[in-house]
Scaffold this active site. Structure first.
Site, PDB file in Angstrom:
ATOM      1  N   ARG A 236       0.842  -1.185   0.000  1.00 58.65           N
ATOM      2  CA  ARG A 236       0.000   0.000   0.000  1.00 58.65           C
ATOM      3  C   ARG A 236       0.883   1.242   0.000  1.00 58.65           C
ATOM      4  O   ARG A 236       1.941   1.267   0.630  1.00 58.65           O
ATOM      5  CB  ARG A 236      -0.933   0.029   1.223  1.00 58.65           C
ATOM      6  CG  ARG A 236      -2.075  -0.973   1.174  1.00 58.65           C
ATOM      7  CD  ARG A 236      -3.077  -0.628   0.084  1.00 58.65           C
ATOM      8  NE  ARG A 236      -4.224  -1.529   0.069  1.00 58.65           N
ATOM      9  CZ  ARG A 236      -4.306  -2.643  -0.637  1.00 58.65           C
ATOM     10  NH1 ARG A 236      -3.269  -3.013  -1.378  1.00 58.65           N
ATOM     11  NH2 ARG A 236      -5.399  -3.387  -0.602  1.00 58.65           N
ATOM     12  N   GLU A 264      -3.820   7.336  -4.756  1.00 53.07           N
ATOM     13  CA  GLU A 264      -3.962   6.341  -5.808  1.00 53.07           C
ATOM     14  C   GLU A 264      -5.257   6.583  -6.568  1.00 53.07           C
ATOM     15  O   GLU A 264      -6.329   6.537  -5.959  1.00 53.07           O
ATOM     16  CB  GLU A 264      -3.955   4.938  -5.187  1.00 53.07           C
ATOM     17  CG  GLU A 264      -3.740   3.829  -6.184  1.00 53.07           C
ATOM     18  CD  GLU A 264      -3.591   2.477  -5.501  1.00 53.07           C
ATOM     19  OE1 GLU A 264      -2.537   1.842  -5.651  1.00 53.07           O
ATOM     20  OE2 GLU A 264      -4.553   2.082  -4.809  1.00 53.07           O
ATOM     21  N   HIS A 283      -2.055  -0.681 -10.128  1.00 49.82           N
ATOM     22  CA  HIS A 283      -2.601  -1.612  -9.129  1.00 49.82           C
ATOM     23  C   HIS A 283      -3.068  -2.916  -9.793  1.00 49.82           C
ATOM     24  O   HIS A 283      -4.204  -3.369  -9.594  1.00 49.82           O
ATOM     25  CB  HIS A 283      -3.757  -0.960  -8.371  1.00 49.82           C
ATOM     26  CG  HIS A 283      -3.920  -1.504  -6.977  1.00 49.82           C
ATOM     27  ND1 HIS A 283      -4.155  -0.719  -5.886  1.00 49.82           N
ATOM     28  CD2 HIS A 283      -3.878  -2.778  -6.508  1.00 49.82           C
ATOM     29  CE1 HIS A 283      -4.269  -1.464  -4.802  1.00 49.82           C
ATOM     30  NE2 HIS A 283      -4.102  -2.724  -5.149  1.00 49.82           N
TER      31      HIS A 283
END
Length: 325
Positions: A236, A264, A283
């Site tokens: 993360r 993000e 991602h």
């Protein structure tokens, strides 16, 4: 869950197995528990199959589901999904996080091996010069004896360690919950976080996103990574100070392979999109495309256990959320 994921999570053969075990309406895929269809289904549901896009299971939702006894999550973390009311109710909660860890580890292995060859730099130089590099420019490249530091013996971290075993790499591990004997069993030398950072050519992050790990790689610790080092983050973005990392990357002192960032996605003007020493992906390290079927199969196997009167194999407990993602 998001209806777009259903066909990939449960292709016909997998969905067929599920329908042999339980009564399910595949046409009913909801994202709003207050909709009339959802309210009617919840009144009878004993098992809830969830995925990305599922709203939080709060007390109001559970009041509408008096027969509910298990939540089977066809994705990774349940942190944002399961509320205190679920634990108070005594629901069985299962997650496909182990299955989701496999592609993340595979992505990481590929990134480690490519980083050891300085693929980012070699690509840019080849594009600019259109020639093979002289031998002197290849000194120090390669994966024989390359020092790799793994932060976190999470499910992903453990799979990464397993995948690294066949290679001639020197692997270190930092995890405050893993002792020296366990680290040796995982094929790594245990080090403090600072010792790992100072002694690694490549650092890969697999710690959970919990308060204790917030910004664990701050400005001071990023500076400990040797010049020319590579940071890989598939965990993360919150674990790394974004401003400090950007400064290190803009300076060219470090390189990075980043599948996650903070925020993000990054804003359009972020220099990380354009830096030659940054490999930025949206991602995708976790399950995507045909990899989603592995998550669906995990859920079906958990249903098989429940129908047979057994507990789920991948149960998540309330206490687990203090130390896992």
């Amino acid at each position: 869950m998001n209806p777009e994921h259903l066909a990939e999570l449960f292709p016909s053969a997998v969905l067929g197995r599920l329908r042999e075990l339980v009564r399910i309406d595949p046409s009913l895929v909801v994202q709003d528990f207050a909709s009339p269809d959802a309210v009617a289904a919840l009144a009878e549901a004993e098992i809830l199959v969830t995925g990305w896009g599922c709203p939080r299971l709060d007390a109001t939702v559970l009041e509408r589901a008096p027969r509910l006894r298990a939540v089977l999550h066809a994705a990774g973390s349940v942190r944002s999904l399961v509320s205190e009311a679920c634990w108070q109710r005594g629901l069985l909660v299962s997650s496909a996080v182990r299955a989701n860890a496999l592609p993340v580890a595979e992505y990481t292995l590929a990134a480690i091996l490519l980083a050891g060859k300085d693929v980012l730099g070699a690509r840019e130089r080849f594009r600019a010069e259109h020639r093979y590099p002289p031998t002197r420019d290849l000194v120090g490249l390669g994966n024989f004896g390359r020092r790799v530091g793994v932060i976190g013996a999470s499910r992903v971290g453990r799979r990464v360690l397993e995948l690294l075993r066949p290679f001639d790499l020197r692997v270190a591990l930092y995890d405050p919950y893993v002792d020296e004997e366990q680290s040796a069993e995982l094929g790594a030398v245990p080090l403090s976080l600072e010792g790992l950072l100072r002694g690694s050519d490549i650092v890969t992050v697999h710690a959970p996103d919990i308060p204790a790990t917030y910004r664990m790689l701050d400005r001071e610790r990023l500076a400990m990574i040797p010049d020319g080092g590579v940071l890989i983050n598939t965990s993360r973005g919150a674990l790394v100070d974004p401003e400090a990392l950007t400064e290190e990357l803009v300076s060219g002192r470090l390189s990075a392979v980043l599948d996650v960032t903070e925020p993000e996605p990054l804003p359009a003007d972020s220099p990380l999109y354009r830096l030659p020493n940054v490999f930025l992906t949206p991602h995708i390290a976790g399950s995507v495309g045909n990899e989603l079927e592995r998550l669906g199969r995990t859920v079906v196997e958990e249903v098989e256990r429940l129908v047979a009167g057994a507990l789920p194999a991948y149960t998540v407990r309330e206490a687990d959320l203090a130390v896992v993602a």
